[in-house]
Design a protein around this motif. Structure first.
Motif, PDB file in Angstrom:
ATOM      1  N   ILE A  53       0.840  -1.204   0.000  1.00 37.10           N
ATOM      2  CA  ILE A  53       0.000   0.000   0.000  1.00 37.10           C
ATOM      3  C   ILE A  53       0.873   1.251   0.000  1.00 37.10           C
ATOM      4  O   ILE A  53       0.581   2.234  -0.702  1.00 37.10           O
ATOM      5  CB  ILE A  53      -0.936  -0.021   1.219  1.00 37.10           C
ATOM      6  N   ILE A  54       1.952   1.216   0.783  1.00 37.40           N
ATOM      7  CA  ILE A  54       2.852   2.376   0.835  1.00 37.40           C
ATOM      8  C   ILE A  54       3.467   2.638  -0.536  1.00 37.40           C
ATOM      9  O   ILE A  54       3.493   3.777  -1.017  1.00 37.40           O
ATOM     10  CB  ILE A  54       3.950   2.150   1.890  1.00 37.40           C
ATOM     11  N   LEU A 230      -3.744  13.808   1.912  1.00 38.87           N
ATOM     12  CA  LEU A 230      -3.671  12.559   1.161  1.00 38.87           C
ATOM     13  C   LEU A 230      -3.488  11.369   2.081  1.00 38.87           C
ATOM     14  O   LEU A 230      -4.078  10.306   1.862  1.00 38.87           O
ATOM     15  CB  LEU A 230      -2.511  12.640   0.159  1.00 38.87           C
ATOM     16  N   ALA A 231      -2.664  11.517   3.115  1.00 35.12           N
ATOM     17  CA  ALA A 231      -2.446  10.412   4.043  1.00 35.12           C
ATOM     18  C   ALA A 231      -3.744  10.023   4.737  1.00 35.12           C
ATOM     19  O   ALA A 231      -4.051   8.822   4.880  1.00 35.12           O
ATOM     20  CB  ALA A 231      -1.387  10.798   5.068  1.00 35.12           C
ATOM     21  N   MET A 244      -0.098   4.962   6.141  1.00 36.72           N
ATOM     22  CA  MET A 244      -0.134   6.281   5.533  1.00 36.72           C
ATOM     23  C   MET A 244       0.414   7.362   6.470  1.00 36.72           C
ATOM     24  O   MET A 244       1.166   8.249   6.055  1.00 36.72           O
ATOM     25  CB  MET A 244      -1.575   6.621   5.131  1.00 36.72           C
ATOM     26  N   LEU A 245       0.061   7.290   7.742  1.00 36.56           N
ATOM     27  CA  LEU A 245       0.547   8.300   8.694  1.00 36.56           C
ATOM     28  C   LEU A 245       2.047   8.160   8.922  1.00 36.56           C
ATOM     29  O   LEU A 245       2.752   9.167   9.072  1.00 36.56           O
ATOM     30  CB  LEU A 245      -0.213   8.178  10.009  1.00 36.56           C
ATOM     31  N   SER A 246       2.541   6.931   8.961  1.00 40.03           N
ATOM     32  CA  SER A 246       3.982   6.735   9.117  1.00 40.03           C
ATOM     33  C   SER A 246       4.744   7.280   7.912  1.00 40.03           C
ATOM     34  O   SER A 246       5.794   7.921   8.059  1.00 40.03           O
ATOM     35  CB  SER A 246       4.294   5.248   9.293  1.00 40.03           C
ATOM     36  N   ILE A 250       7.514  10.414   7.869  1.00 34.99           N
ATOM     37  CA  ILE A 250       8.868  10.334   7.320  1.00 34.99           C
ATOM     38  C   ILE A 250       9.082  11.416   6.261  1.00 34.99           C
ATOM     39  O   ILE A 250      10.164  12.023   6.169  1.00 34.99           O
ATOM     40  CB  ILE A 250       9.115   8.933   6.749  1.00 34.99           C
ATOM     41  N   ILE A 251       8.064  11.695   5.450  1.00 34.63           N
ATOM     42  CA  ILE A 251       8.186  12.738   4.428  1.00 34.63           C
ATOM     43  C   ILE A 251       8.406  14.102   5.084  1.00 34.63           C
ATOM     44  O   ILE A 251       9.278  14.883   4.677  1.00 34.63           O
ATOM     45  CB  ILE A 251       6.942  12.745   3.527  1.00 34.63           C
TER      46      ILE A 251
END
Length: 278
Positions: A53-54, A230-231, A244-246, A250-251
């Motif tokens: 998914i990531i 988006l997350a 998504m939150l992780s 990181i971004i």
């Protein structure tokens, strides 16, 4: 003949430990970072992340593709918002700082009122007031424009105090010495006072810019397709919020590291005169 005692010998340098001779400071620093990154990665891997998914959503989160409206999205949009807000807030903060330092009661009053209001109210409320309140006055800003205005006004108030403190912190004798050399007030400010103030202004200013980078996630309440929006959207649609939150965390972290590197280069540039010469 009288004999004089021999002068004491200077202490011999203590041999450094084998660890320090083999591993210098920079090497030990990198090893520490590597160990911390390993612990950090093991912590996130314990969440049983689904990497498929990531990898599927990562291009959109980074901003490699345009949004359905043809504009930027993801991290690219976040950087665009922050860059516009950094320029506007810096100009606004610098003008406000000069007004706070002026002898005009009107300029001081306007600047102090502005700084007090925008430092004393939550950023989220300011975003909603601009986005929902201005249309009632006949001004209808877009969500991106409203976000840039809100971030610029909010952080301009904080930066004004940083700029003012940096300018005031320059010793008064620098100005007196420049006047004795026949320099004009404007030249003194731009060539003497401001370059010295930059050394103390840069660290807290960059810290504010990093906070702005993270606070730009609040603009997601207006439906702006930045990283946080988006997350959250991808997390709701796939029921995989942690992935998504992780990824979003990181971004944001990588973008803030970029600002930290820029800060280090600017500190090195403006701190040349303060380095110890061997």
């Amino acid at each position: 003949m009288t004999s004089f005692p021999r002068p004491p010998q200077p202490p011999q340098p203590v041999a450094e430990s084998l660890l320090k001779r083999v591993f210098g400071f920079r090497t030990r620093l990198y090893l520490t970072w590597a160990a911390m990154l390993g612990l950090f990665a093991s912590f996130f891997l314990s969440f049983d992340l689904k990497f498929s998914i990531i990898l599927d959503k990562l291009p959109n989160l980074i901003g490699l593709h345009l949004a359905p409206n043809g504009f930027l999205q993801g991290a690219a949009l976040t950087l665009f918002l922050c860059l516009c807000s950094i320029v506007a807030s810096s100009l606004l903060g610098f003008i406000t700082a000069l007004a706070r330092l002026s002898k005009s009661a009107v300029a001081f009053g306007i600047a102090s009122f502005y700084a007090s209001f925008f430092r004393g109210t939550p950023l989220l409320i300011q975003i909603l007031l601009i986005y929902l309140g201005l249309p009632q006055l006949g001004i209808v800003p877009g969500a991106i424009a409203a976000g840039i205005i809100a971030l610029s006004l909010n952080y301009g108030a904080y930066l004004s105090e940083i700029f003012r403190a940096g300018i005031v912190g320059v010793p008064h004798g620098q100005r007196e010495a420049s006047l004795a050399l026949g320099m004009r007030e404007s030249v003194i400010f731009w060539r003497v006072t401001l370059p010295q103030a930059m050394r103390t202004i840069i660290p807290p200013t960059t810290n504010q810019f990093i906070s702005m980078l993270k606070d730009s996630s609040l603009i997601s309440v207006m439906g702006v397709w930045e990283v946080m929006f988006l997350a959250q959207s991808y997390g709701r649609s796939s029921y995989r919020y942690i992935e998504m939150l992780s990824t979003a965390a990181i971004i944001y972290w990588l973008m803030s590291i970029g600002l930290e590197l820029i800060q280090a280069r600017m500190e090195q540039h403006y701190g040349k005169a303060y380095k110890q010469r061997s």
